[in-house]
Design an enzyme around this catalytic site. Structure first.
Site, PDB file in Angstrom:
ATOM      1  CB  SER A 209      -0.947  -0.056   1.206  1.00 18.31           C
ATOM      2  OG  SER A 209      -1.966   0.897   1.117  1.00 18.31           O
TER       3      SER A 209
ATOM      4  CG  HIS B  55      -5.153  -2.797  -0.231  1.00 19.37           C
ATOM      5  ND1 HIS B  55      -4.547  -2.208  -1.319  1.00 19.37           N
ATOM      6  CD2 HIS B  55      -4.672  -2.149   0.872  1.00 19.37           C
ATOM      7  CE1 HIS B  55      -3.741  -1.234  -0.904  1.00 19.37           C
ATOM      8  NE2 HIS B  55      -3.796  -1.189   0.413  1.00 19.37           N
TER       9      HIS B  55
ATOM     10  CG  ASP C 105      -5.796  -2.522  -4.487  1.00 19.98           C
ATOM     11  OD1 ASP C 105      -6.535  -1.841  -3.762  1.00 19.98           O
ATOM     12  OD2 ASP C 105      -4.699  -2.945  -4.118  1.00 19.98           O
TER      13      ASP C 105
END
Length: 557
Positions: A235, A489, A460
């Site tokens: 991320s 994710h 995503d």
């Protein structure tokens, strides 16, 4: 920031002898820097890294209240608050580790992890070994698993913007405005939050940038005694990795970035958040389609339209009278957005909602309502949000015109209503930020950077797919693994042999495929049998054994 990137990429031209001499003679170095006493940040990080390498890390059993079992150990690495003033004020970065489980011959060094956020702690990473996570057995034979709290997070000079108990208190105002008065109220809250950040954490704010965290990461590398960095970032951790690779290309040994932030300078961070709104709506629709397909289990509607209508009915009810007195529309969004984030949330979110519709309102309230007695947990939540805000506000110059915010989000909300206004209010403090805002670094491969492995699911929500494509384009020699048709994710924490074997191979051998790879998606979550759907017993669905543990999930912003 572009100037600093150039200095970072040329850091190898500054010899270790010079860095050592500066370390031993700070007054002379400060004088040579100019009348303001500031040094180039690239030199500042060299000085700090040399200092950390000499000091090492004093590893000890972790403090009992940190929650890490033996044989995980904890320690500290000292870094400058301002890398242009390496002899000035310092802060301590908390780190932890667990040693590699293989033989001495198998060991390849330390693997450092960042879960994202910004504002997430990586300190749970070593627990992938103590909990015997099957996906990481091979890698843990070769590497010490190392986590850290980035600057401002957790145990690393934590920042704050508001009283934590006030931060978690519910219900909050509905993020979707009905009137101009609603917008004015939200704007007032955002400005007050920005003021609170300045009041409570003002000294830290100018230095809460991703490039500074990347510099901290290089000092941690040196403190670990590693000549080069092995890194796994998920991320926001992918953006941190991209910045590190740009500033310190010759310091990278292996780097995996998973679920990628688009590092384009014009995307950081205002446009990135607008892009999320579109992607979250897509993934919210995916989840609703799955719920509808499993109507026999959940009884929430057998088409997406019916599921959405039932959600809107729940939302309207909570707005008229907050459920349990504490769950309004804002709290519902916070709960339901777990489904677009993670496939592992698909079943529990649907189950909890189904139980509510079957008459068990308390189950939904208990799943969502803040625990006001959890003072420590509430402080961590507030700290995470403060760091998220501080980093994104400091990394880039944000629009200050409310008309732009209003125009952009009003337009987006018409087609992508699930998250748009909630996301806007979360980021609006950056419009009235009371500290320096920088120009994002130009992320790109420099000479000496080895192949970087990029892993991304196609659908995503938090980090849309085009981010992986852009980073792949920017980092020459990188390889992209696409999980086609999937959208969870944090791909490396999921069971998908096409991906898992390549992650292991890269970390163990450094080898990447000759070309980019497309993998079929991991298994879609399996709904419970219809008879079990109304139950919220502690018995987990049969497939839960392959779901990621909490320490394997990326940080939720």
């Amino acid at each position: 920031m572009i100037r600093n990137a150039a200095l970072g990429s040329a850091a190898t031209l500054i010899t270790g002898t010079l860095a050592a001499s500066l370390l031993l003679a700070p007054p002379a170095a400060a004088t040579s820097a100019g009348s303001d006493g500031r040094l180039p940040e690239a030199l500042g990080v060299q000085i700090a890294a040399a200092r950390a390498a000499r000091a090492g890390i004093d590893w000890k059993d972790c403090p009992a209240d940190w929650g890490f079992e033996k044989p995980i150990q904890c320690g500290w690495v000292k870094v400058p608050l301002d890398y242009a003033k390496p002899y000035g004020k310092t802060i301590d970065i908390a780190v932890d580790r667990i040693g590699s489980t293989g033989t001495k011959e198998e060991r390849q060094g330390a693997l450092v992890y960042n879960p994202g956020g910004p504002g997430g702690s990586g300190m749970r990473f070593p627990r992938r070994v103590t909990t015997k996570s099957p996906l990481w057995v091979n890698t843990s034979k070769a590497y010490d698993f190392v986590g850290f709290d980035p600057r401002g997070v957790g145990h690393s000079a934590p920042i704050s913007c508001i009283d934590p108990q006030e931060f978690v208190k519910a219900p909050k105002a509905d993020p979707v405005p009905d009137t101009e008065a609603d917008k004015r109220a939200q704007r007032k809250l955002a400005a007050e939050y920005a003021d609170g950040c300045k009041e409570r954490s003002g000294e830290m704010l100018p230095h809460m940038t991703t490039p500074n965290t990347a510099r901290d990461l290089d000092v941690v590398r040196a403190g670990l005694g590693e000549k080069k960095l092995n890194y796994l970032g998920v991320s926001y951790g992918t953006y941190l990795g991209g910045v590190y690779a740009t500033l310190f290309p010759t310091h990278v040994r292996r780097m995996i970035v998973d679920s990628v932030v688009d590092p384009s300078q014009d995307n950081i961070w205002y446009e990135a958040n607008l892009g999320q709104d579109v992607a979250f709506q897509m993934r919210w629709n995916d989840w609703q389609d799955w719920v509808a397909k499993n109507d026999a289990a959940f009884h929430l509607g057998d088409t997406r339209a019916k599921v959405e209508a039932r959600y809107q009915k729940l939302r309207a009810k909570a707005k008229a009278a907050p459920l349990g007195g504490v769950v309004g529309p804002a709290e519902l969004i916070g709960f339901f957005q777990g489904a677009p984030y993670y496939d592992s949330s698909w079943v529990p979110v649907a189950q909890t909602w189904a139980a509510y519709e079957a008459g068990d309102e308390q189950a939904l309230v208990d799943a969502i309502a803040p625990d006001m007695t959890d003072v420590k947990g509430n402080a961590a939540a507030e700290n995470g949000n403060a760091v998220y805000t501080a980093v994104e506000c400091a990394d880039a110059k944000w629009p200050t015109s409310w008309s732009k915010w209003d125009r952009d989000n009003t337009k987006l909300h018409q087609k992508y209503p699930f998250l748009t206004w909630s996301n806007a209010w979360m980021n609006l403090p950056c419009a009235t930020w009371k500290a320096k805002q920088s120009t994002p670094i130009a992320v790109g491969a420099k000479r000496g950077l080895p192949p970087v492995l990029i892993v991304q699911s196609e659908r995503d929500a938090a980090t849309p797919y085009k981010g992986a494509v852009e980073l792949h384009r920017s980092l020459a020699g990188s390889r992209l693994i696409t999980e086609k048709g999937a959208g969870s994710h944090g791909v490396t924490s999921l069971v998908n042999p096409c991906i898992n074997t390549r992650v292991d191979s890269y970390l163990l051998t450094g080898k990447v495929d000759a070309k980019d790879v497309t993998c079929t998606p991991h298994a879609t979550p399996v709904a419970p049998a219809p008879a079990a759907a109304k139950s919220l017993s502690s018995d987990a669905p049969a497939e839960s054994s392959v779901l990621p543990a909490p320490e394997e999930l990326p940080a939720v912003r």
